[in-house]
Design a protein around this motif. Structure first.
Motif, mmCIF file in Angstrom:
data_model
loop_
_atom_site.group_PDB
_atom_site.id
_atom_site.type_symbol
_atom_site.label_atom_id
_atom_site.label_comp_id
_atom_site.label_asym_id
_atom_site.label_seq_id
_atom_site.Cartn_x
_atom_site.Cartn_y
_atom_site.Cartn_z
ATOM 1 N N PRO A 172 28.150 -25.395 -33.677
ATOM 2 C CA PRO A 172 29.658 -25.134 -33.448
ATOM 3 C C PRO A 172 30.105 -23.513 -33.707
ATOM 4 O O PRO A 172 29.530 -23.007 -34.166
ATOM 5 C CB PRO A 172 30.439 -25.777 -34.624
ATOM 6 C CG PRO A 172 29.293 -26.697 -35.265
ATOM 7 C CD PRO A 172 27.996 -26.110 -34.944
ATOM 8 N N LEU A 173 31.101 -23.117 -32.760
ATOM 9 C CA LEU A 173 31.261 -21.689 -32.714
ATOM 10 C C LEU A 173 32.698 -21.549 -33.403
ATOM 11 O O LEU A 173 33.659 -22.535 -33.102
ATOM 12 C CB LEU A 173 31.310 -21.141 -31.275
ATOM 13 C CG LEU A 173 30.088 -21.156 -30.568
ATOM 14 C CD1 LEU A 173 30.334 -20.814 -29.128
ATOM 15 C CD2 LEU A 173 29.188 -19.873 -31.027
ATOM 16 N N ASN A 174 32.882 -20.624 -34.098
ATOM 17 C CA ASN A 174 34.094 -20.581 -35.196
ATOM 18 C C ASN A 174 34.569 -19.059 -34.580
ATOM 19 O O ASN A 174 34.777 -18.474 -35.609
ATOM 20 C CB ASN A 174 34.298 -20.654 -36.386
ATOM 21 C CG ASN A 174 33.502 -22.294 -36.842
ATOM 22 O OD1 ASN A 174 34.214 -23.256 -36.382
ATOM 23 N ND2 ASN A 174 32.489 -22.161 -37.412
ATOM 24 N N MET A 179 37.130 -10.691 -27.500
ATOM 25 C CA MET A 179 36.788 -11.562 -26.616
ATOM 26 C C MET A 179 36.586 -12.958 -27.091
ATOM 27 O O MET A 179 36.299 -14.111 -26.640
ATOM 28 C CB MET A 179 35.361 -11.310 -25.995
ATOM 29 C CG MET A 179 35.851 -10.191 -24.859
ATOM 30 S SD MET A 179 36.475 -11.106 -23.378
ATOM 31 C CE MET A 179 35.436 -11.992 -22.717
ATOM 32 N N GLY A 180 36.421 -13.013 -28.435
ATOM 33 C CA GLY A 180 35.892 -14.149 -29.047
ATOM 34 C C GLY A 180 34.741 -14.904 -28.827
ATOM 35 O O GLY A 180 34.342 -15.897 -29.044
ATOM 36 N N THR A 181 33.714 -13.907 -28.660
ATOM 37 C CA THR A 181 32.282 -14.479 -28.293
ATOM 38 C C THR A 181 31.235 -13.923 -29.345
ATOM 39 O O THR A 181 31.715 -12.770 -29.886
ATOM 40 C CB THR A 181 31.932 -13.936 -27.110
ATOM 41 O OG1 THR A 181 31.920 -12.581 -26.885
ATOM 42 C CG2 THR A 181 32.403 -14.717 -25.696
ATOM 43 N N ILE A 182 30.021 -14.447 -29.454
ATOM 44 C CA ILE A 182 28.993 -13.683 -30.174
ATOM 45 C C ILE A 182 28.084 -13.194 -29.109
ATOM 46 O O ILE A 182 27.811 -13.820 -28.168
ATOM 47 C CB ILE A 182 28.389 -14.939 -31.319
ATOM 48 C CG1 ILE A 182 28.021 -16.055 -30.221
ATOM 49 C CG2 ILE A 182 29.368 -15.226 -32.152
ATOM 50 C CD1 ILE A 182 27.187 -16.938 -31.413
ATOM 51 N N PRO A 183 27.376 -12.370 -29.693
ATOM 52 C CA PRO A 183 27.212 -11.369 -31.080
ATOM 53 C C PRO A 183 28.322 -10.437 -31.179
ATOM 54 O O PRO A 183 29.055 -10.047 -30.140
ATOM 55 C CB PRO A 183 25.886 -10.999 -30.926
ATOM 56 C CG PRO A 183 25.473 -10.510 -29.502
ATOM 57 C CD PRO A 183 26.385 -11.695 -28.569
ATOM 58 N N CYS A 184 28.579 -10.040 -32.114
ATOM 59 C CA CYS A 184 29.270 -8.804 -32.589
ATOM 60 C C CYS A 184 28.620 -8.466 -33.874
ATOM 61 O O CYS A 184 28.465 -8.958 -34.688
ATOM 62 C CB CYS A 184 30.828 -9.286 -32.854
ATOM 63 S SG CYS A 184 32.014 -7.673 -33.123
ATOM 64 N N TYR A 189 30.376 -5.058 -29.609
ATOM 65 C CA TYR A 189 30.173 -6.413 -29.190
ATOM 66 C C TYR A 189 29.603 -6.079 -28.028
ATOM 67 O O TYR A 189 29.423 -4.936 -27.379
ATOM 68 C CB TYR A 189 31.494 -7.236 -29.095
ATOM 69 C CG TYR A 189 32.617 -6.752 -28.355
ATOM 70 C CD1 TYR A 189 33.679 -6.043 -29.277
ATOM 71 C CD2 TYR A 189 33.055 -6.689 -27.105
ATOM 72 C CE1 TYR A 189 35.044 -5.779 -28.965
ATOM 73 C CE2 TYR A 189 34.146 -6.118 -26.633
ATOM 74 C CZ TYR A 189 35.117 -5.720 -27.377
ATOM 75 O OH TYR A 189 36.234 -5.108 -27.015
ATOM 76 N N GLU A 190 29.029 -7.118 -27.121
ATOM 77 C CA GLU A 190 28.241 -7.119 -25.844
ATOM 78 C C GLU A 190 26.747 -6.997 -26.539
ATOM 79 O O GLU A 190 26.350 -5.888 -26.724
ATOM 80 C CB GLU A 190 28.655 -5.805 -25.017
ATOM 81 C CG GLU A 190 29.729 -6.220 -24.107
ATOM 82 C CD GLU A 190 29.615 -7.688 -23.074
ATOM 83 O OE1 GLU A 190 28.468 -8.081 -22.895
ATOM 84 O OE2 GLU A 190 30.836 -8.432 -23.163
ATOM 85 N N SER A 191 26.106 -8.015 -26.221
ATOM 86 C CA SER A 191 24.834 -8.215 -26.649
ATOM 87 C C SER A 191 23.743 -7.022 -26.288
ATOM 88 O O SER A 191 22.971 -6.529 -26.983
ATOM 89 C CB SER A 191 24.111 -9.427 -26.355
ATOM 90 O OG SER A 191 24.289 -9.591 -24.801
ATOM 91 N N MET A 192 23.737 -6.620 -25.037
ATOM 92 C CA MET A 192 22.960 -5.761 -24.363
ATOM 93 C C MET A 192 23.305 -4.303 -25.018
ATOM 94 O O MET A 192 22.364 -3.506 -25.612
ATOM 95 C CB MET A 192 22.974 -5.634 -23.002
ATOM 96 C CG MET A 192 22.171 -6.829 -22.399
ATOM 97 S SD MET A 192 21.949 -6.581 -20.588
ATOM 98 C CE MET A 192 21.487 -8.170 -20.159
HETATM 99 N N1 LIG Z 1 28.694 -10.763 -22.349
HETATM 100 C C1 LIG Z 1 28.521 -11.436 -23.544
HETATM 101 C C2 LIG Z 1 28.616 -12.727 -23.379
HETATM 102 C C3 LIG Z 1 28.893 -13.398 -24.966
HETATM 103 C C4 LIG Z 1 29.063 -14.809 -24.817
HETATM 104 O O1 LIG Z 1 29.536 -15.233 -23.912
HETATM 105 N N2 LIG Z 1 28.402 -15.483 -26.095
HETATM 106 C C5 LIG Z 1 28.871 -17.044 -25.987
HETATM 107 C C6 LIG Z 1 27.580 -17.619 -26.778
HETATM 108 S S1 LIG Z 1 25.946 -17.246 -26.058
HETATM 109 C C7 LIG Z 1 29.919 -17.158 -26.819
HETATM 110 O O2 LIG Z 1 30.188 -16.532 -27.839
HETATM 111 N N3 LIG Z 1 30.535 -18.222 -26.374
HETATM 112 C C8 LIG Z 1 31.792 -18.960 -26.799
HETATM 113 C C9 LIG Z 1 33.070 -18.767 -25.959
HETATM 114 O O3 LIG Z 1 32.881 -18.304 -24.973
HETATM 115 O O4 LIG Z 1 33.979 -19.085 -26.544
HETATM 116 C C10 LIG Z 1 27.318 -10.649 -24.364
HETATM 117 O O5 LIG Z 1 26.434 -10.504 -23.704
HETATM 118 O O6 LIG Z 1 27.469 -10.420 -25.474
#
Ligand SMILES: N[C@@H](CCC(=O)N[C@@H](CS)C(=O)NCC(=O)O)C(=O)O
Length: 175
Positions: free
Chosen positions: A2-4, A16-21, A30-33
């Motif tokens: 689960p993502l929080n 952006m609310g995404t991982i990683p950070c 943020y931005e994995s690369m």
């Molecule tokens: N371009 C971003 C993409 C990050 C991404 O989409 N992460 C996914 C997990 S692999 C995520 O957090 N998804 C949750 C969401 O989109 O709400 C990166 O490479 O860091």
């Protein structure tokens, strides 16, 4: 798992609310690369560039993976993840994606024909960034059978103890 990531406190560091950070002593990124490239440069080791030319090539392969492969490869992984690979729609999506990936895969195939890794004859952050993106297409075996050097390179990257440890930890996460 689960993502929080949409809590106000998390959005404050990654809108952006995404991982990683990461928060590296107050340096938030943020931005994995970008994170991988930063960590490689800052903390060194053999995954980091040795000079400006290697640095440029590591950036080149990272941008190549992100812009020429990632979006299309994600169509393949999401089709499999949603159990649609055997449906007519799913088959069509995969076929179109595989066709779109032919050109960048051909470039990778040629580059890897006489070498084990993308830059500098060793595993580097370029392989780390690109292999993770190429992995998104891995469920579609014919694409890899048609590109044996890419297939061998991906397996080489994934046979590293660090990858295996990450993968085992990931598999153990709750669904
Ligand atoms: N371009 C971003 C993409 C990050 C991404 O989409 N992460 C996914 C997990 S692999 C995520 O957090 N998804 C949750 C969401 O989109 O709400 C990166 O490479 O860091």
């Amino acid at each position: 798992a689960p993502l929080n990531t949409l809590t106000p406190s998390y959005l404050a560091i990654n809108p952006m609310g995404t991982i990683p950070c990461i928060d590296d002593d107050g340096m938030v990124l943020y931005e994995s690369m970008a994170i991988n490239l930063y960590l490689a440069r800052k903390y060194g080791t053999s995954v980091a560039p040795k000079d400006a030319a290697e640095d440029a090539h590591m950036l080149q392969w990272s941008f190549f993976a992100a812009t020429e492969i990632e979006t299309t490869a994600l169509k393949i992984s999401s089709t499999f993840a949603e159990n649609l690979a055997d449906s007519e729609t799913g088959k069509a999506v995969i076929e179109v994606a595989a066709r779109m990936l032919r050109r960048p895969f051909r470039v990778l195939e040629q580059h890897l024909a006489d070498k084990d890794y993308l830059v500098g004859d060793r595993f580097t952050v370029a392989d780390l960034n690109a292999a993770e993106v190429v992995r998104y297409a891995q469920a579609h075996a014919p694409l890899f059978d048609a590109h044996p050097a890419v297939k061998a390179w991906l397996e080489r990257c994934q046979s590293r103890p660090a990858f295996k440890a990450m993968w085992d930890a990931r598999a153990a996460e709750p669904a």
